[in-house]
Design a protein around this motif. Structure first.
Motif, short mmCIF file in Angstrom:
data_model
loop_
_atom_site.label_atom_id
_atom_site.label_comp_id
_atom_site.label_asym_id
_atom_site.label_seq_id
_atom_site.Cartn_x
_atom_site.Cartn_y
_atom_site.Cartn_z
N UNK A 151 0.31 -17.57 9.69
CA UNK A 151 0.84 -16.38 10.36
C UNK A 151 1.18 -15.35 9.30
N UNK A 152 0.57 -14.17 9.43
CA UNK A 152 0.80 -13.10 8.47
C UNK A 152 1.30 -11.85 9.19
N UNK A 153 1.90 -10.96 8.42
CA UNK A 153 2.30 -9.67 8.97
C UNK A 153 1.74 -8.56 8.10
N UNK A 154 1.46 -7.43 8.78
CA UNK A 154 1.04 -6.21 8.11
C UNK A 154 1.83 -5.06 8.74
N UNK A 155 2.56 -4.28 7.97
CA UNK A 155 3.31 -3.17 8.54
C UNK A 155 2.43 -1.92 8.67
N UNK A 156 2.77 -1.02 9.59
CA UNK A 156 2.04 0.23 9.71
C UNK A 156 2.46 1.20 8.61
N UNK A 157 1.62 2.17 8.34
CA UNK A 157 1.93 3.15 7.31
C UNK A 157 3.02 4.11 7.79
N UNK A 173 0.82 -1.20 0.00
CA UNK A 173 0.00 0.00 0.00
C UNK A 173 0.86 1.27 0.00
N UNK A 174 0.20 2.41 -0.21
CA UNK A 174 0.87 3.70 -0.11
C UNK A 174 1.53 3.83 1.26
N UNK A 175 2.74 4.41 1.27
CA UNK A 175 3.47 4.55 2.52
C UNK A 175 3.90 3.23 3.11
N UNK A 176 3.84 2.17 2.31
CA UNK A 176 4.15 0.81 2.75
C UNK A 176 3.29 0.39 3.93
N UNK A 177 2.11 1.00 4.05
CA UNK A 177 1.25 0.76 5.21
C UNK A 177 0.28 -0.37 5.02
N UNK A 178 0.75 -1.48 4.50
CA UNK A 178 -0.11 -2.64 4.34
C UNK A 178 0.31 -3.50 3.17
N UNK A 179 -0.30 -4.68 3.09
CA UNK A 179 0.00 -5.62 2.01
C UNK A 179 -1.22 -5.72 1.10
N UNK A 180 -0.97 -6.02 -0.18
CA UNK A 180 -2.04 -6.04 -1.17
C UNK A 180 -2.07 -7.39 -1.88
N UNK A 181 -3.28 -7.87 -2.13
CA UNK A 181 -3.49 -9.12 -2.88
C UNK A 181 -4.45 -8.84 -4.02
#
Length: 241
Positions: free
Chosen positions: A126-132, A43-51
């Motif tokens: 187990x998944x990870x999601x980074x903050x923006x 995502x924008x700002x690396x604030x998430x993962x996209x599928x």
């Protein structure tokens, strides 16, 4: 059996640019949808993962359950293709390493790109999601230090990703890079660990790779080098350092 597609894998930006903090712009969501029906990115700002799966472009963030991306959103990094018809092979009672081995066994050539899809029941994910990132773009490794990890059991869903030749490390993630989206759209993100109960694996090989680069001032003025693989290994693991 792995299918050799006549299509191409298209990628916007390069991984080393994210590591350097050079990701101020991105590819518009509608353009991604126009390039294929299957892919992964951020995502924008690396604030998430996209599928992107079956044409549905979904973002996974720390703000709530996965949701469909809007037409106005952009993606600073994305890999996309049109997934061809592929005969599935069954994967049962496989741990993470065994699954990776199964994917490796189906690689048609270690010099080609491969799209990887696994649909079914997973005994654990187990998944990870980074903050923006806030303010000026922050290097990916720093954002990964604050990633949120979530583990669930007995989840139905789809693993979506790519297997990339080793020579492209730094342009993309060499080897298998997988994201997960549950069927109920309650969980998604970058896969850190997975246990397969009963699922169908499909893999398609691609001999065409289309790389599209940003043209914003930050990207153009940032010297990109690929010196140490440990940076990529760190941001792809469960415990970044």
């Amino acid at each position: 059996m792995t299918t050799l597609s006549t299509g191409s894998v298209t990628q916007y930006a390069v991984l080393d640019a994210l590591l350097a903090g050079a990701y101020g712009t991105g590819i518009p969501a509608p353009e991604v949808r126009g390039l294929g029906d299957f892919g992964i990115g951020c995502c924008e700002g690396l604030g998430g993962e996209v599928i992107l799966v079956d044409g549905h472009l979904v973002e996974c963030t720390v703000d709530g359950p996965p949701r469909t991306m809007t037409e106005s959103e952009t993606l600073p990094f994305f890999e996309v293709c049109t997934f061809p018809a592929v005969a599935p092979s069954t994967v049962r009672e496989a741990g993470h390493e065994e699954l990776l081995s199964r994917i490796e066994e189906h690689v048609l050539s270690r010099n080609l790109f491969h799209a990887v899809r696994l649909d079914g029941l997973f005994r654990s994910v187990t998944v990870r999601v980074p903050p923006r990132a806030s303010g000026f773009p922050v290097p990916l490794a720093e954002i990964a230090q604050r990633q949120i990890e979530t583990r669930v059991s007995d989840a139905r869903g789809t693993l979506v990703g790519f297997w990339v030749p080793e020579i492209y490390q730094g342009i993309a993630v060499a080897g298998a890079h997988l994201h997960f989206l549950s069927d109920d759209h309650q969980l998604g993100g970058h896969v850190l660990d997975v246990g397969v109960e009963d699922a169908e694996l499909r893999i398609a090989a691609f001999a065409r790779f289309d790389l599209r680069l940003p043209t914003d001032e930050v990207f153009l003025s940032t010297p990109l080098t690929h010196d140490d693989d440990h940076r990529i290994i760190a941001v792809e693991s469960a415990s970044p350092r």
